[in-house]
Scaffold this active site. Structure first.
Site, PDB file in Angstrom:
ATOM      1  N   ASN A 151      -3.263 -11.446   0.775  1.00 17.90           N
ATOM      2  CA  ASN A 151      -3.106 -10.226  -0.207  1.00 17.90           C
ATOM      3  C   ASN A 151      -2.163 -10.548  -1.490  1.00 17.90           C
ATOM      4  O   ASN A 151      -1.178 -11.080  -1.414  1.00 17.90           O
ATOM      5  CB  ASN A 151      -2.280  -9.081   0.774  1.00 17.90           C
ATOM      6  CG  ASN A 151      -2.550  -7.851   0.111  1.00 17.90           C
ATOM      7  OD1 ASN A 151      -3.459  -7.116   0.089  1.00 17.90           O
ATOM      8  ND2 ASN A 151      -1.391  -7.294  -0.415  1.00 17.90           N
ATOM      9  N   ASP A 258      10.018   4.490 -13.154  1.00 15.22           N
ATOM     10  CA  ASP A 258       8.546   4.498 -12.623  1.00 15.22           C
ATOM     11  C   ASP A 258       7.566   4.879 -13.576  1.00 15.22           C
ATOM     12  O   ASP A 258       7.967   4.983 -14.618  1.00 15.22           O
ATOM     13  CB  ASP A 258       8.467   5.412 -11.174  1.00 15.22           C
ATOM     14  CG  ASP A 258       7.586   4.679 -10.223  1.00 15.22           C
ATOM     15  OD1 ASP A 258       6.538   3.816 -10.753  1.00 15.22           O
ATOM     16  OD2 ASP A 258       7.936   5.088  -9.131  1.00 15.22           O
TER      17      ASP A 258
END
Ligand SMILES: Cc1cc2nc3c(=O)[nH]c(=O)nc-3n(C[C@H](O)[C@H](O)[C@H](O)COP(=O)(O)O)c2cc1C
Length: 476
Positions: A151, A258
């Site tokens: 991953n 963010d």
């Protein structure tokens, strides 16, 4: 195309900005890069701020810093060698057919091997005065899940010591599920200084078992090399690799800016211990400004093929744009070829299925340039009636990134969703809705013509009505 090959090509094409003045990794570099958002910027001389204690004093090595490699669609097109309007299809093809990368003996990323780890040597940026520490932002983490294989994903990393970082690991995703299975900690290789193909592949969430490095390899050849201290393989052309373990020790991570350009809050997150750093002799450190265009494009672009595929199941989809004004996560524009009265509404519902975090979607006909916000607004202004074409869905699962949604700890975020069908009403005469456009001319031919008389060289004075006393401009 490796990152340094991209830099070389961008320099040749005249789109690389190079800063030779010394800048500090503490706040200053991020400010300059933010002011130049949308351009690849190479900072040649990065210096630590001596007054700062460790771990805040970073940049003691002499690595240059690149920011903004992926801050415009054109750079991905350039890096992958495809036209910008075909990027969606390139991503979709790579996702559908990811060839296994070849493994080679020696990788440039291992020209130097350091077991005496000191993160202070890397020019890790502190972005904002409110940050509690420097953050690695363009690190691509490679792990292996015992059930699903490799991953690859981004994790922002807060420096907590000379050989430790705290990783933001979103719950339920690939790294998190593998970490929960690894009792003694999860081996990890964090790659910094990646090709655009690797950056894009790391941003994707393919079905479990699909190798993101295979996806990168489909977009651009990505040979791998075996790591020195962990049983993982990394792209051989990477600039810097941090090898270590994601431990089960938790610490405070955040607050940090963010994607939404609002602050994410502090959480308890896993500590990563770094045991070895490998890098190229003349490594280039890569950073990515949180909330800016590169972060946005990397988040949004991989969702365009998934929306495209979902909409294509219900009607003919031409194109999809995830828009930066919508944080490149919450808003999309979908272009369709309408073949029946319900197509617009069906496309709205399918788009929400194609990207679960999507909050607002506008569906337009294929004569609208979906990457031009003014064109999309024009379609809403001239083709849309709120009491006929608006779809509102209350209390839906939504994005954890949206500050206006309802967040309950431990539960999925809830939100309202809205779709605007801004396609021409079915059965209406197309001519009544078509934008009448002037024919194209080549203005260079007109602007390059030389003056033919003196009066054309010196325009008449004082004949501008706006400059007369009493006009708005004269008062300003
Ligand atoms: C620039 C960027 C930064 C990201 N930062 C984080 C992060 O700090 N933590 C995280 O868990 N995911 C982060 N993500 C999202 C993951 O990379 C993304 O969800 C990944 O595709 C997850 O894939 P998986 O579902 O295969 O694990 C980021 C994505 C991008 C593009």
């Amino acid at each position: 195309m490796s990152l340094r090959h991209f830099i070389h090509q961008a320099r040749q094409a005249g789109c690389l900005i190079e800063i030779h003045r010394e800048v500090s990794a503490h706040l200053e570099l991020a400010r300059v890069a933010a002011a130049l958002d949308g351009k690849p910027v190479l900072f040649h001389r990065v210096a630590p701020t001596p007054a700062l204690p460790r771990p805040f004093r970073t940049g003691e090595g002499a690595f240059p810093v690149l920011v903004g490699a992926g801050s415009a669609r054109e750079y991905y097109a350039f890096g992958l060698g495809v036209p910008a309007e075909k990027l969606l299809f390139t991503l979709a093809d790579a996702l559908a057919h990811p060839p296994a990368p070849k493994v080679i003996e020696n990788g440039a990323c291992q020209e130097v091997v350091e077991h005496d780890v000191d993160l202070g040597h890397l020019p890790i940026l502190t972005h904002l005065p409110t940050d509690r520490a420097p953050y690695i932002t363009a690190g691509v983490a490679i792990i292996r899940d015992p059930d699903h294989g490799r991953n690859v994903s981004f994790h922002r990393l807060m420096v907590t010591g000379p050989r430790t970082v705290a990783a933001r690991i979103v719950e339920g995703r690939g790294t998190d599920t593998a970490w929960r299975k690894a009792q003694d900690g999860l081996p990890v290789a964090i790659c910094i200084g990646n090709s655009l193909a690797v950056l894009l592949a790391a941003s994707m969430s393919p079905p479990k078992g699909v190798d993101e490095l295979g996806i990168a390899n489909a977009m651009s050849p990505t040979p791998l090399v075996q790591c020195k201290t962990v049983d993982l393989q990394v792209p051989a052309e990477t600039e810097i690799v941090l090898e270590g373990r994601i431990t089960h020790t938790l610490t405070d991570e955040g607050p940090f800016l963010d994607l939404t350009e609002t602050m994410d809050y502090m959480r308890q997150q896993p500590v990563i211990e770094i045991d070895c750093i490998t890098h190229r002799q003349d490594a280039i450190y890569q950073a990515l400004l949180p909330g800016k265009l590169e972060h946005k494009l990397l988040m949004g672009m991989p969702k365009e093929p998934t929306i495209y595929a979902a909409v294509n199941e219900v009607c003919e989809c031409r194109d999809v744009a995830i828009t930066p004004g919508g944080t490149s996560w919450l808003h999309a524009v979908v272009s369709i070829v309408k073949r029946g009265p319900g197509d617009g509404r069906r496309a709205i519902e399918a788009a929400f299925k194609g990207h679960g975090s999507l909050k607002h979607v506008v569906v337009v006909d294929d004569d609208i340039a979906i990457h031009d916000p003014a064109e999309v607004e024009w379609a809403i202004a001239t083709r849309f009636q709120a009491d006929r074409d608006l779809v509102v869905l209350a209390d839906q699962p939504g994005s954890s990134l949206d500050p206006s949604a309802a967040h309950v700890p431990g539960q999925k975020t809830r939100t309202a969703k809205m779709g605007l069908d801004a396609t021409i009403p079915w059965g209406a005469k197309w001519e009544d809705y078509e934008k009448v456009r002037y024919e194209d001319v080549d203005v260079r031919e007109y602007r390059s013509a030389r003056p033919t008389s003196q009066s054309e060289i010196q325009p008449a004075q004082n004949d501008d009505p706006w400059s007369k006393p009493g006009s708005g401009r004269a008062l300003a």
